[in-house]
Motif scaffolding. Structure first.
Motif, PDB file in Angstrom:
ATOM      1  N   TYR A 165      44.787  83.553 -24.816  1.00 34.06           N
ATOM      2  CA  TYR A 165      44.667  84.180 -23.076  1.00 34.06           C
ATOM      3  C   TYR A 165      45.971  83.014 -22.550  1.00 34.06           C
ATOM      4  O   TYR A 165      46.334  82.050 -22.497  1.00 34.06           O
ATOM      5  N   GLU A 166      46.605  84.230 -21.166  1.00 35.89           N
ATOM      6  CA  GLU A 166      47.456  83.060 -20.857  1.00 35.89           C
ATOM      7  C   GLU A 166      47.662  83.461 -19.158  1.00 35.89           C
ATOM      8  O   GLU A 166      47.451  84.158 -18.805  1.00 35.89           O
ATOM      9  N   ILE A 167      47.615  82.226 -19.079  1.00 39.37           N
ATOM     10  CA  ILE A 167      47.231  82.164 -16.831  1.00 39.37           C
ATOM     11  C   ILE A 167      48.935  81.501 -17.017  1.00 39.37           C
ATOM     12  O   ILE A 167      49.070  81.084 -16.466  1.00 39.37           O
ATOM     13  N   ARG A 168      48.621  82.901 -15.480  1.00 39.66           N
ATOM     14  CA  ARG A 168      49.890  82.156 -14.962  1.00 39.66           C
ATOM     15  C   ARG A 168      49.527  82.195 -13.574  1.00 39.66           C
ATOM     16  O   ARG A 168      49.111  83.363 -13.003  1.00 39.66           O
ATOM     17  N   LEU A 169      49.926  80.454 -12.531  1.00 36.69           N
ATOM     18  CA  LEU A 169      49.622  80.945 -11.455  1.00 36.69           C
ATOM     19  C   LEU A 169      50.506  80.446 -10.687  1.00 36.69           C
ATOM     20  O   LEU A 169      51.118  79.095 -10.922  1.00 36.69           O
ATOM     21  N   PHE A 200      40.934  72.418 -19.632  1.00 35.27           N
ATOM     22  CA  PHE A 200      42.145  72.299 -20.213  1.00 35.27           C
ATOM     23  C   PHE A 200      42.471  71.176 -20.531  1.00 35.27           C
ATOM     24  O   PHE A 200      43.231  70.884 -19.557  1.00 35.27           O
ATOM     25  N   SER A 201      43.366  70.892 -21.250  1.00 36.69           N
ATOM     26  CA  SER A 201      43.872  69.428 -22.027  1.00 36.69           C
ATOM     27  C   SER A 201      44.953  69.931 -22.846  1.00 36.69           C
ATOM     28  O   SER A 201      44.444  70.214 -23.690  1.00 36.69           O
ATOM     29  N   ALA A 223      51.410  77.166 -12.404  1.00 38.89           N
ATOM     30  CA  ALA A 223      50.415  76.223 -13.814  1.00 38.89           C
ATOM     31  C   ALA A 223      50.476  76.985 -14.653  1.00 38.89           C
ATOM     32  O   ALA A 223      50.246  78.584 -13.712  1.00 38.89           O
ATOM     33  N   SER A 224      50.632  76.930 -16.066  1.00 36.83           N
ATOM     34  CA  SER A 224      50.778  78.286 -17.166  1.00 36.83           C
ATOM     35  C   SER A 224      50.228  77.710 -17.923  1.00 36.83           C
ATOM     36  O   SER A 224      50.164  76.117 -18.558  1.00 36.83           O
ATOM     37  N   ILE A 225      48.367  77.829 -18.486  1.00 41.34           N
ATOM     38  CA  ILE A 225      47.819  77.735 -19.650  1.00 41.34           C
ATOM     39  C   ILE A 225      47.789  78.778 -20.234  1.00 41.34           C
ATOM     40  O   ILE A 225      47.843  79.781 -20.032  1.00 41.34           O
ATOM     41  N   ASP A 226      48.281  78.276 -21.217  1.00 41.50           N
ATOM     42  CA  ASP A 226      48.845  79.132 -22.758  1.00 41.50           C
ATOM     43  C   ASP A 226      46.270  78.426 -23.288  1.00 41.50           C
ATOM     44  O   ASP A 226      46.329  77.452 -23.842  1.00 41.50           O
ATOM     45  N   TYR A 227      45.818  79.559 -23.512  1.00 41.34           N
ATOM     46  CA  TYR A 227      44.338  78.576 -24.638  1.00 41.34           C
ATOM     47  C   TYR A 227      44.024  80.300 -25.605  1.00 41.34           C
ATOM     48  O   TYR A 227      43.972  81.048 -24.959  1.00 41.34           O
TER      49      TYR A 227
END
Length: 147
Positions: A139-143, A84-85, A123-127
């Protein structure tokens, strides 16, 4: 940051929100894992509990790179490695028992932060996940993690 040259235990809270073919689903886990720093890279490792798709627990490694990028690797029956970038489209590998499926991630949002005493981070990753030009899902990842 305190010395993380040896692996130390960490509590992990992870949620994902997925939209595929107009259907949404949510997933959440709270697990114990390990965190270690090698050079300027931080590795977070844990076992994802068994699910309908996997007979046993799945080893997961999340790597926080010095440039702010994040990689996620799942080593189960289906092996998945994604990078992820923020704002970039990047090839990923998805190995299934039926062969290798080329996929790509597009990451419109990526936020990573760390804090001291106790050491932890989020970390908050939307991809978006694509196979060629076909959108497989959003997808949305919340860590969150804390030693």
């Amino acid at each position: 940051m305190d010395d993380l040259s040896t692996s130390i235990p960490v509590g992990i809270h992870l949620t994902t929100h997925t939209v595929q073919d107009g259907q949404s689903s949510d997933y959440a886990i709270d697990v114990e894992g390990q965190i270690v720093q090698i050079g300027e890279t931080i590795y977070l490792r844990y076992q994802e509990p068994a699910s309908e798709d996997e007979a046993g627990s799945v080893p997961v490694t999340i790597k926080f790179l010095p440039n702010g990028d994040v990689t996620l690797t799942r080593n189960g029956t289906n092996r998945l490695r994604m990078h992820f970038s923020a704002g970039k489209r990047i090839r990923a590998t998805y190995r299934t028992p039926y062969g290798l499926m080329p996929v790509e991630t597009v990451t419109p949002q990526l936020r990573v932060g760390f804090h001291e005493r106790p050491f932890g981070g989020s970390a908050s990753i939307d991809y978006l996940l694509y196979a060629g030009e076909q959108l497989l899902g959003n997808y949305e990842i919340r860590l969150q993690f804390t030693v």
